[in-house]
Design a protein around this motif. Structure first.
Motif, PDB file in Angstrom:
ATOM      1  N   GLN A 102      -8.885  -4.795  -7.073  1.00  0.00           N
ATOM      2  CA  GLN A 102      -7.865  -3.997  -6.388  1.00  0.00           C
ATOM      3  C   GLN A 102      -6.660  -4.887  -6.056  1.00  0.00           C
ATOM      4  O   GLN A 102      -6.841  -6.053  -5.695  1.00  0.00           O
ATOM      5  CB  GLN A 102      -8.430  -3.406  -5.091  1.00  0.00           C
ATOM      6  CG  GLN A 102      -9.503  -2.362  -5.313  1.00  0.00           C
ATOM      7  CD  GLN A 102      -8.929  -1.140  -6.013  1.00  0.00           C
ATOM      8  OE1 GLN A 102      -7.884  -0.620  -5.654  1.00  0.00           O
ATOM      9  NE2 GLN A 102      -9.637  -0.692  -7.039  1.00  0.00           N
TER      10      GLN A 102
ATOM     11  N   LEU B 120       2.473   1.634  -3.455  1.00  0.00           N
ATOM     12  CA  LEU B 120       1.490   2.041  -4.464  1.00  0.00           C
ATOM     13  C   LEU B 120       1.120   3.514  -4.309  1.00  0.00           C
ATOM     14  O   LEU B 120       0.895   4.213  -5.296  1.00  0.00           O
ATOM     15  CB  LEU B 120       0.232   1.176  -4.361  1.00  0.00           C
ATOM     16  CG  LEU B 120       0.369  -0.274  -4.807  1.00  0.00           C
ATOM     17  CD1 LEU B 120      -0.914  -1.050  -4.509  1.00  0.00           C
ATOM     18  CD2 LEU B 120       0.728  -0.361  -6.278  1.00  0.00           C
ATOM     19  N   HIS B 121       1.082   3.972  -3.073  1.00  0.00           N
ATOM     20  CA  HIS B 121       0.695   5.359  -2.801  1.00  0.00           C
ATOM     21  C   HIS B 121       1.848   6.346  -3.008  1.00  0.00           C
ATOM     22  O   HIS B 121       1.642   7.445  -3.516  1.00  0.00           O
ATOM     23  CB  HIS B 121       0.163   5.474  -1.367  1.00  0.00           C
ATOM     24  CG  HIS B 121      -0.223   6.864  -0.983  1.00  0.00           C
ATOM     25  ND1 HIS B 121      -1.348   7.477  -1.482  1.00  0.00           N
ATOM     26  CD2 HIS B 121       0.374   7.760  -0.169  1.00  0.00           C
ATOM     27  CE1 HIS B 121      -1.422   8.704  -0.988  1.00  0.00           C
ATOM     28  NE2 HIS B 121      -0.387   8.893  -0.182  1.00  0.00           N
ATOM     29  N   ALA B 122       3.052   5.955  -2.616  1.00  0.00           N
ATOM     30  CA  ALA B 122       4.152   6.919  -2.547  1.00  0.00           C
ATOM     31  C   ALA B 122       5.195   6.796  -3.660  1.00  0.00           C
ATOM     32  O   ALA B 122       6.102   7.623  -3.726  1.00  0.00           O
ATOM     33  CB  ALA B 122       4.853   6.792  -1.195  1.00  0.00           C
ATOM     34  N   THR B 123       5.088   5.767  -4.496  1.00  0.00           N
ATOM     35  CA  THR B 123       6.096   5.595  -5.548  1.00  0.00           C
ATOM     36  C   THR B 123       5.418   5.267  -6.873  1.00  0.00           C
ATOM     37  O   THR B 123       4.250   4.869  -6.900  1.00  0.00           O
ATOM     38  CB  THR B 123       7.076   4.443  -5.206  1.00  0.00           C
ATOM     39  OG1 THR B 123       6.399   3.195  -5.357  1.00  0.00           O
ATOM     40  CG2 THR B 123       7.651   4.582  -3.807  1.00  0.00           C
TER      41      THR B 123
ATOM     42  N   ALA C  52       0.833  -1.210   0.000  1.00  0.00           N
ATOM     43  CA  ALA C  52       0.000   0.000   0.000  1.00  0.00           C
ATOM     44  C   ALA C  52       0.866   1.259   0.000  1.00  0.00           C
ATOM     45  O   ALA C  52       0.586   2.219  -0.742  1.00  0.00           O
ATOM     46  CB  ALA C  52      -0.930   0.004   1.212  1.00  0.00           C
ATOM     47  N   LEU C  53       1.912   1.260   0.803  1.00  0.00           N
ATOM     48  CA  LEU C  53       2.819   2.408   0.855  1.00  0.00           C
ATOM     49  C   LEU C  53       3.496   2.640  -0.496  1.00  0.00           C
ATOM     50  O   LEU C  53       3.548   3.780  -0.992  1.00  0.00           O
ATOM     51  CB  LEU C  53       3.880   2.192   1.942  1.00  0.00           C
ATOM     52  CG  LEU C  53       4.935   3.283   2.065  1.00  0.00           C
ATOM     53  CD1 LEU C  53       4.308   4.571   2.595  1.00  0.00           C
ATOM     54  CD2 LEU C  53       6.057   2.830   2.977  1.00  0.00           C
TER      55      LEU C  53
END
Length: 125
Positions: free
Chosen positions: A97, A26-29, A23-24
């Protein structure tokens, strides 16, 4: 029965690490769901090895290096099954998802990993 419960706890911890890192990433990179999942799986495998080695199974009669190699062999095999199912789900069901695909793939590969760890890695000879 205690081993199975502790294995489930280790798997739960690994799942949280896997899902959290995915999740991190996918969200931040810009890594995307496929490369991000490879990184997340590697981190989760490390966490589960440490937990299983300490709490789930009796120490193996092998050296730490041999145990780590055996654990990695089972882990990589299980991870390939997991990643293959994950990828197949995402490619065949584009609306799914990535975290949902991860749940299904992880559940399916859980049995393979328990059998491999209990019979090949931590079994006393």
């Amino acid at each position: 029965m205690k081993k199975l419960l502790r294995f489930a706890i280790a798997g739960g911890l690994g799942f949280v690490v896997d899902a959290g890192i995915l999740a991190l990433l996918l969200h931040a990179t810009p890594l995307g769901p496929f490369l991000g999942r490879l990184i997340a799986i590697a981190a989760a495998m490390t966490v589960t090895w440490l937990f299983n080695r300490t709490f789930t199974f009796d120490r193996s009669p092998h050296s730490l290096a041999a145990e780590g190699f055996r654990y990695g062999s089972v882990g990589v095999t299980s991870a390939l099954v997991n990643y293959g199912l994950y990828s197949a789900l995402l490619l065949t069901l584009p609306a799914l998802q990535p975290l949902a695909a991860m749940v299904f793939a992880t559940a399916a590969s859980m049995f393979l990993s328990f059998f491999g760890y209990s019979r090949f890695v931590f079994r006393s000879e």
